[in-house]
Design an enzyme around this catalytic site. Structure first.
Site, short mmCIF file in Angstrom:
data_model
loop_
_atom_site.label_atom_id
_atom_site.label_comp_id
_atom_site.label_asym_id
_atom_site.label_seq_id
_atom_site.Cartn_x
_atom_site.Cartn_y
_atom_site.Cartn_z
N CYS A 113 28.32 78.77 -43.16
CA CYS A 113 28.13 80.23 -43.13
C CYS A 113 28.98 80.93 -44.19
O CYS A 113 28.66 80.89 -45.36
CB CYS A 113 28.37 80.77 -41.73
SG CYS A 113 27.67 82.42 -41.50
N HIS A 213 24.87 77.58 -38.41
CA HIS A 213 26.07 77.13 -37.68
C HIS A 213 25.76 75.86 -36.89
O HIS A 213 25.59 75.92 -35.66
CB HIS A 213 26.56 78.23 -36.72
CG HIS A 213 27.32 79.33 -37.39
ND1 HIS A 213 28.68 79.25 -37.63
CD2 HIS A 213 26.91 80.51 -37.88
CE1 HIS A 213 29.08 80.37 -38.23
NE2 HIS A 213 28.03 81.15 -38.39
N GLU A 215 27.69 73.68 -35.88
CA GLU A 215 28.71 73.42 -34.85
C GLU A 215 28.35 74.13 -33.53
O GLU A 215 28.90 73.79 -32.49
CB GLU A 215 30.11 73.82 -35.34
CG GLU A 215 30.49 75.29 -35.20
CD GLU A 215 29.87 76.22 -36.24
OE1 GLU A 215 28.97 75.77 -36.99
OE2 GLU A 215 30.27 77.40 -36.28
#
Ligand code: MN
Length: 235
Positions: A113, A213, A215
């Protein structure tokens, strides 16, 4: 097993009473969790004077530039647009120095990001300070849809570091900025349907960065988990 240096994000929170101002450094727990789940050792690298960044980078095998505040437009010679959000020049300077040190030591870099945006600026590219300034009309700020749920598609360049992803892949999206002018040393390896760059790699393929994202979705999206595995074990 790799030692992964995650560049820590500065944050201030108030505990119990506004008097207790806590300045902290953090990483998202999910970013720690995914590397631990893969058998690697993540470490949070605290931001400080830029000249100290190389000492931290020296301790680890690879670094992650994570999400967070907007990159200062001063760094790409623009005045702040009124839709620019929070900037943190201290974090910018430390992360740029860490990226520089990682490249000099030939250590792999993963950008997430804000990370992809910082990497583009480092190599001489520019950003849309807000997506309303781009031609995009797609929803790239997917709230209130949770981060585990991919909402928009990206087209993956098959001959790239992301070759293990399906060519037509769905990702989550939490960004109000994006790459405007791509830096000459970088290659766009994923695009959203509206044309926005969603992933890049550098010529040496030691820098990989995504606009989404992973994660936030690795526990349910196995391909997002593979991005971390590829970075930690192959890049
Ligand atoms: Mn997006």
């Amino acid at each position: 097993m790799s030692i992964i240096g995650i560049l820590g994000a500065p944050h201030t929170f108030y505990d119990t009473h506004p008097v207790w101002e806590n300045k902290v450094v953090f990483s998202r727990q999910s970013l720690i969790d995914v590397f631990q789940a893969l058998g690697h050792t993540p470490l949070i690298l605290p931001p400080g004077p830029p000249e100290t960044a190389k000492d931290y980078v020296h301790l680890v095998d690879k670094i992650v530039l994570a999400g967070g505040s907007d990159v200062s437009p001063q760094l790409y010679n623009e005045e702040p647009h009124h839709l620019l959000q929070t900037v943190n020049p201290t974090r910018d300077a430390f992360e740029l120095a860490a990226l520089d040190a990682a490249l000099k030591e030939k250590k792999a870099v993963l950008g997430i990001c804000r990370g992809i945006q910082l990497i583009n600026v480092y190599f001489g590219g520019t950003l849309y300070q807000d997506l309303s300034l781009s031609a995009s009309t797609q929803k790239h700020w997917q709230l209130p849809t949770p981060q585990e749920i991919p909402t928009h598609s990206v087209r993956i360049l098959k001959e790239s570091s992301l070759h293990f992803l399906p060519e037509h892949y769905f990702v989550n999206s939490f960004h109000h900025q994006a790459i405007k002018q791509l830096a000459p040393e970088l290659t766009a390896i994923a695009h959203a349907a509206d044309g926005l760059v969603e992933a890049v790699e550098n010529q040496e393929k030691r820098v990989l960065a995504v606009q989404w994202h992973p994660e936030g979705s690795w526990q349910t999206e196995k391909h997002d988990k593979e991005i971390f595995k590829y970075f930690a074990e192959e890049l």
